[in-house]
Write a protein that holds these residues in place. Structure first.
Motif, short mmCIF file in Angstrom:
data_model
loop_
_atom_site.label_atom_id
_atom_site.label_comp_id
_atom_site.label_asym_id
_atom_site.label_seq_id
_atom_site.Cartn_x
_atom_site.Cartn_y
_atom_site.Cartn_z
N UNK A 46 0.81 -1.21 0.00
CA UNK A 46 0.00 0.00 0.00
C UNK A 46 0.85 1.26 0.00
N UNK A 47 1.95 1.25 0.73
CA UNK A 47 2.80 2.43 0.82
C UNK A 47 3.35 2.82 -0.55
N UNK A 48 3.70 1.82 -1.38
CA UNK A 48 4.23 2.12 -2.71
C UNK A 48 3.17 2.80 -3.57
N UNK A 49 1.93 2.36 -3.47
CA UNK A 49 0.86 2.97 -4.25
C UNK A 49 0.66 4.43 -3.83
N UNK A 50 0.78 4.72 -2.54
CA UNK A 50 0.63 6.08 -2.06
C UNK A 50 1.75 6.95 -2.61
N UNK A 51 2.98 6.44 -2.63
CA UNK A 51 4.10 7.18 -3.19
C UNK A 51 3.91 7.42 -4.68
N UNK A 52 3.45 6.41 -5.38
CA UNK A 52 3.19 6.54 -6.82
C UNK A 52 2.10 7.58 -7.05
N UNK A 53 1.06 7.54 -6.22
CA UNK A 53 -0.02 8.52 -6.36
C UNK A 53 0.49 9.95 -6.15
N UNK A 54 1.39 10.13 -5.18
CA UNK A 54 1.95 11.46 -4.91
C UNK A 54 2.76 11.95 -6.11
N UNK A 55 3.60 11.07 -6.66
CA UNK A 55 4.41 11.44 -7.82
C UNK A 55 3.51 11.76 -9.00
N UNK A 56 2.50 10.94 -9.21
CA UNK A 56 1.57 11.16 -10.32
C UNK A 56 0.87 12.50 -10.17
N UNK A 57 0.46 12.85 -8.96
CA UNK A 57 -0.20 14.12 -8.70
C UNK A 57 0.73 15.28 -9.01
N UNK A 58 1.98 15.15 -8.59
CA UNK A 58 2.97 16.20 -8.85
C UNK A 58 3.24 16.35 -10.35
N UNK A 59 3.31 15.23 -11.07
CA UNK A 59 3.51 15.30 -12.52
C UNK A 59 2.37 16.05 -13.19
N UNK A 60 1.16 15.83 -12.70
CA UNK A 60 -0.01 16.50 -13.26
C UNK A 60 0.02 18.00 -13.08
N UNK A 61 0.77 18.49 -12.09
CA UNK A 61 0.87 19.92 -11.82
C UNK A 61 1.96 20.60 -12.66
N UNK A 62 2.81 19.80 -13.30
CA UNK A 62 3.95 20.35 -14.02
C UNK A 62 3.54 20.86 -15.41
N UNK A 63 4.26 21.88 -15.85
CA UNK A 63 4.02 22.40 -17.20
C UNK A 63 4.68 21.45 -18.20
N UNK A 64 4.38 21.64 -19.46
CA UNK A 64 4.96 20.81 -20.52
C UNK A 64 6.48 20.98 -20.54
N UNK A 65 6.94 22.21 -20.36
CA UNK A 65 8.39 22.46 -20.36
C UNK A 65 9.06 21.73 -19.19
N UNK A 66 8.43 21.74 -18.03
CA UNK A 66 9.00 21.03 -16.89
C UNK A 66 9.04 19.53 -17.15
N UNK A 67 8.02 19.00 -17.80
CA UNK A 67 8.00 17.58 -18.10
C UNK A 67 9.11 17.21 -19.09
N UNK A 68 9.37 18.09 -20.05
CA UNK A 68 10.45 17.85 -21.00
C UNK A 68 11.80 17.85 -20.27
N UNK A 69 11.97 18.80 -19.35
CA UNK A 69 13.20 18.85 -18.56
C UNK A 69 13.35 17.58 -17.72
N UNK A 70 12.26 17.12 -17.13
CA UNK A 70 12.29 15.88 -16.34
C UNK A 70 12.69 14.69 -17.19
N UNK A 71 12.13 14.60 -18.38
CA UNK A 71 12.48 13.51 -19.29
C UNK A 71 13.97 13.52 -19.60
N UNK A 72 14.50 14.70 -19.90
CA UNK A 72 15.92 14.82 -20.22
C UNK A 72 16.77 14.43 -19.02
N UNK A 73 16.38 14.86 -17.85
CA UNK A 73 17.15 14.55 -16.63
C UNK A 73 17.13 13.04 -16.36
N UNK A 74 16.01 12.39 -16.55
CA UNK A 74 15.92 10.93 -16.36
C UNK A 74 16.85 10.23 -17.34
N UNK A 75 16.81 10.66 -18.58
CA UNK A 75 17.68 10.05 -19.59
C UNK A 75 19.15 10.26 -19.26
#
Length: 129
Positions: free
Chosen positions: A1-30
């Motif tokens: 259950x704890x992992x699902x809560x963490x995933x939900x928090x990350x998912x919520x934060x991703x939803x708040x990000x702008x497209x530019x921030x998401x592109x930066x996140x993708x680049x940083x992950x890569x």
């Protein structure tokens, strides 16, 4: 259950990000982890872009007037198209014959409504986008 809560928090934060921030996140992950995240980020960016497009639609200031059909009074519609666009007879006739076509693009709401009303009065099918 704890992992699902963490995933939900990350998912919520991703939803708040702008497209530019998401592109930066993708680049940083890569860069940091050597992982190509093209498909998941593209989906997230598409959702964010869709939300941005929804906001943009609410604030739309430029409209396109599209002739969807000439109706029964084709000659009257051609005359109105010529008056609105300044096209010659042949060009206006071609525009009307090849409907659906934009008559005027990027105009203010009031002008778009006025043009649509003129075309509808002449018997044409019109759509304002």
């Amino acid at each position: 259950m704890a992992a699902a809560t963490g995933v939900d928090k990350v998912f919520t934060e991703l939803g708040k990000m702008s497209v530019l921030e998401l592109v930066e996140l993708k680049k940083k992950i890569e860069d940091e982890w050597g992982i190509t995240a093209a498909a998941p980020v593209a989906v997230a960016a598409g959702g964010a872009a869709g939300a941005a497009a929804g906001e943009e639609a609410e604030e739309q200031t430029a409209f396109d007037v599209v002739l969807t059909g000439a109706g029964d009074k084709k000659i009257q519609v051609i005359k109105v198209v010529r008056a609105i666009t300044g096209l010659g007879l042949k060009e206006a006739k071609d525009l009307v014959d090849s409907a659906p076509n934009p008559v005027k693009e990027g105009v203010a709401r009031d002008e778009a409504d006025s043009i649509a009303a003129q075309l509808e009065e002449a018997g044409a099918g019109v759509e304002v986008k």
